[in-house]
Design a protein around this motif. Structure first.
Motif, PDB file in Angstrom:
ATOM      1  N   HIS A 226      10.234  -1.221  -0.392  1.00 57.96           N
ATOM      2  CA  HIS A 226      10.068   0.234  -0.413  1.00 57.96           C
ATOM      3  C   HIS A 226      11.178   0.930  -1.197  1.00 57.96           C
ATOM      4  O   HIS A 226      11.240   2.170  -1.208  1.00 57.96           O
ATOM      5  CB  HIS A 226      10.051   0.775   1.022  1.00 57.96           C
ATOM      6  N   GLY A 227      12.049   0.155  -1.835  1.00 52.19           N
ATOM      7  CA  GLY A 227      13.144   0.750  -2.597  1.00 52.19           C
ATOM      8  C   GLY A 227      14.278   1.256  -1.743  1.00 52.19           C
ATOM      9  O   GLY A 227      15.094   2.066  -2.199  1.00 52.19           O
TER      10      GLY A 227
ATOM     11  N   ARG B 241       0.855  -1.186   0.000  1.00 56.52           N
ATOM     12  CA  ARG B 241       0.000   0.000   0.000  1.00 56.52           C
ATOM     13  C   ARG B 241       0.888   1.232   0.000  1.00 56.52           C
ATOM     14  O   ARG B 241       1.789   1.375   0.821  1.00 56.52           O
ATOM     15  CB  ARG B 241      -0.896  -0.027   1.233  1.00 56.52           C
ATOM     16  N   GLN B 242       0.634   2.124  -0.936  1.00 55.29           N
ATOM     17  CA  GLN B 242       1.453   3.317  -1.080  1.00 55.29           C
ATOM     18  C   GLN B 242       0.641   4.547  -0.680  1.00 55.29           C
ATOM     19  O   GLN B 242      -0.413   4.817  -1.264  1.00 55.29           O
ATOM     20  CB  GLN B 242       1.948   3.459  -2.525  1.00 55.29           C
ATOM     21  N   GLU B 243       1.133   5.248   0.307  1.00 55.22           N
ATOM     22  CA  GLU B 243       0.517   6.480   0.752  1.00 55.22           C
ATOM     23  C   GLU B 243       1.576   7.317   1.445  1.00 55.22           C
ATOM     24  O   GLU B 243       2.664   6.831   1.761  1.00 55.22           O
ATOM     25  CB  GLU B 243      -0.654   6.194   1.698  1.00 55.22           C
ATOM     26  N   GLU B 244       1.256   8.559   1.672  1.00 50.28           N
ATOM     27  CA  GLU B 244       2.209   9.433   2.356  1.00 50.28           C
ATOM     28  C   GLU B 244       2.217   9.086   3.841  1.00 50.28           C
ATOM     29  O   GLU B 244       1.171   9.074   4.499  1.00 50.28           O
ATOM     30  CB  GLU B 244       1.835  10.894   2.150  1.00 50.28           C
ATOM     31  N   VAL B 245       3.411   8.794   4.353  1.00 49.83           N
ATOM     32  CA  VAL B 245       3.569   8.364   5.737  1.00 49.83           C
ATOM     33  C   VAL B 245       4.591   9.269   6.403  1.00 49.83           C
ATOM     34  O   VAL B 245       5.640   9.588   5.814  1.00 49.83           O
ATOM     35  CB  VAL B 245       4.025   6.889   5.812  1.00 49.83           C
TER      36      VAL B 245
ATOM     37  N   GLY C 179       4.969   5.103   1.259  1.00 48.78           N
ATOM     38  CA  GLY C 179       5.074   3.685   1.571  1.00 48.78           C
ATOM     39  C   GLY C 179       3.908   3.193   2.388  1.00 48.78           C
ATOM     40  O   GLY C 179       2.862   3.845   2.504  1.00 48.78           O
ATOM     41  N   ASP C 180       4.104   2.027   2.958  1.00 47.92           N
ATOM     42  CA  ASP C 180       3.094   1.359   3.770  1.00 47.92           C
ATOM     43  C   ASP C 180       3.456   1.571   5.238  1.00 47.92           C
ATOM     44  O   ASP C 180       4.439   1.007   5.747  1.00 47.92           O
ATOM     45  CB  ASP C 180       3.055  -0.131   3.424  1.00 47.92           C
ATOM     46  N   GLY C 181       2.689   2.407   5.927  1.00 44.58           N
ATOM     47  CA  GLY C 181       3.019   2.736   7.303  1.00 44.58           C
ATOM     48  C   GLY C 181       3.005   1.536   8.235  1.00 44.58           C
ATOM     49  O   GLY C 181       3.849   1.419   9.132  1.00 44.58           O
ATOM     50  N   MET C 182       2.062   0.614   8.026  1.00 42.50           N
ATOM     51  CA  MET C 182       1.978  -0.552   8.904  1.00 42.50           C
ATOM     52  C   MET C 182       3.217  -1.422   8.761  1.00 42.50           C
ATOM     53  O   MET C 182       3.767  -1.923   9.749  1.00 42.50           O
ATOM     54  CB  MET C 182       0.725  -1.356   8.568  1.00 42.50           C
TER      55      MET C 182
END
Length: 491
Positions: free
Chosen positions: A439-440, A316-320, A354-357
């Motif tokens: 996440h690269g 899941r890609q979002e601003e974290v 990225g994926d915060g969890m």
């Protein structure tokens, strides 16, 4: 495939070059012979014209060359007479002379007329008719045998020279082409050599195309060929390594899953026995079954997560906010392990994509790993900087150098301190590495006695520059300097 297609490329190129040269030689020879013949014929015509002009007034006294034939034709009477006492041509050839004289009288367009005639026993002659005194027509004929002999000699010489040049061109061209195509033959030999090896055992390509020269095109082809072999070699090595990791992973997973399953089976048998003979022990056996089941569930969840990451399933890609994630992980660690003093340091905000969890899981695994494998009282540091680099450090005994290279391998444990009695599955650091890679980013280890540091590098989220805004009324100045988070979890 026909015989021509089976012929070596060098031979085909040499033969094609020979055919092309033959066509060129044929055109050049034809032009040369035709031009030479025309030049000699014009010279003979000029000689005839010059001779007739010289003898036009004194034809009864001028003696022509002995190989020539001349006669005078009177168009009024039709009589034919010789010139300067020369014998007339054979009677059966007089008609051609008379015909030429009559044609000249009838044309009345030019002051002369040329024609090629044939005299029996002597061959072809070049004849010219012109008018002389008294209205008579003078006809002179010069042999063209020498001209034809010269042309034949020129043809023979040209054919011989061109044939010799063609043979030399084909033979020398074949040698030059064979030498020029040798790099291609070497590459073909390399390819045949590769096909003769069993790559399933070695897992890599044993040879490369060697040699130099051949021109820039061949050099480029050799370089591209070797680059392709390197790519294939790296792909084979990656596939072999992946297969080995998969075999080891399956073996380790089977071994790890077999342990809780065996325990569950044993406790189930004890539970059945206790249910019939010792009812007071049933709850204890049932608790053990739940404990082993929970342990196996955790292991299966970890395996599923690794399988998902290996299959490159997008996270899941979002601003974290990395600081927020790290702060939550630090608070949870302090609450669960109050005997491990933790020092937390971070700027106000570090956004990443990225994926915060999953990023939280990375920090939880690293911090839990410290609690499992270091003694109580070990100091812990968790730091985040503005470049999205997180460091997790402890002052524990460290990781021996011989284990550092494999510390991120799956199911890998250090025998002395990391075993099943502590409760770990050997997948925590593998999950850390896989999540960070997804996440690269990168995760690196630096460890020595008294200091172990995991460095996690991610890509900070760079927001596009905002467009220029219209001037606004001045606002009170506010101190925008980054505020460091206090460390309320330090013990």
């Amino acid at each position: 495939m026909n015989r021509w297609q089976r012929t070596p490329l060098g031979t085909r190129l040499a033969l094609a070059l020979g055919v092309l040269s033959l066509i060129v030689f044929g055109i050049v020879g034809t032009v040369l012979v035709t031009s030479t013949r025309g030049f000699l014929a014009r010279q003979l015509d000029d000689q005839l014209a010059k001779t007739q002009k010289e003898q036009a007034g004194v034809y009864n006294k001028w003696k022509p060359p002995y190989t020539w034939h001349q006669l005078v034709y009177n168009p009024s009477t039709g009589n034919v007479s010789s010139v300067a006492g020369n014998e007339l041509p054979p009677a059966r050839d007089l008609d051609e002379f008379e015909t030429l004289a009559k044609d000249f009288v009838e044309q009345k367009e030019e002051d002369h007329l040329f024609q090629t005639i044939f005299i029996h026993g002597e061959g072809p002659f070049r004849a010219r008719a012109c008018e002389i005194s008294g209205g008579n027509i003078l006809v002179s004929a010069a042999p063209i045998g020498d001209l034809n002999s010269t042309v034949r000699w020129l043809i023979i010489l040209s054919v011989g020279a061109f044939a010799a040049a063609l043979v030399i061109l084909v033979v020398a061209g074949r040698l030059v082409l064979r030498r020029g195509l040798r790099p291609l033959s070497d590459m073909a030999s390399t390819a045949h050599d590769i096909t003769s090896h069993d790559l399933t055992d070695s897992g890599h390509l044993p040879v490369r195309a060697q040699g130099k020269g051949g021109g820039p095109e061949v050099e480029e082809l050799r370089t591209s060929f070797n680059v392709m072999l390197d790519h294939i070699d790296s792909s084979l090595a990656a596939r072999t390594a992946a297969e080995q990791r998969l075999r080891r992973f399956i073996a380790d997973a089977s071994h790890e899953l077999r342990t809780p399953l065996t325990s569950i089976r044993g406790y189930a048998d004890l539970f059945r026995y206790a249910a019939a003979n010792e009812p007071e022990e049933r709850e204890a056996h049932l608790a053990k079954i739940r404990e082993e089941t929970e342990r196996m569930s955790v292991l299966v969840d970890d395996l599923l997560l690794l399988a998902r990451l290996d299959s490159e399933t997008p996270l899941r890609q979002e601003e974290v906010d990395l600081v927020e994630v790290a702060s939550a992980a630090a608070q949870a660690f302090v609450a669960a392990h109050p005997d491990y003093p933790l020092d937390f340091d971070a700027p106000s905000r570090v956004p990443v994509q990225g994926d915060g969890m999953r990023l939280r899981q990375v920090l939880d695994n690293l911090l839990t790993n410290i609690a499992r494998h270091t003694p109580a009282g070990t100091e812990v540091e968790l730091r985040v900087n503005a470049d999205a680099v997180m460091t997790v450090s402890d002052t524990g005994p460290g990781i021996p150098p011989e284990h550092q290279a494999r510390i991120f391998d799956r199911f890998y444990r250090i025998d002395d301190s990391r075993n099943r009695s502590i409760g770990g599955t050997g997948l925590g650091l593998s999950i850390v590495h896989s999540i960070v890679s997804a996440h690269g980013g990168t995760v690196n280890l630096s460890s020595e006695p008294g200091r172990t540091t995991f460095i996690i590098s991610l890509s900070p989220l760079r927001k596009p520059a905002e467009p220029d805004r219209p001037a606004q009324r001045p606002q009170p100045e506010v101190d925008d300097a980054p505020q460091e988070h206090p460390s309320p979890w330090s013990q």
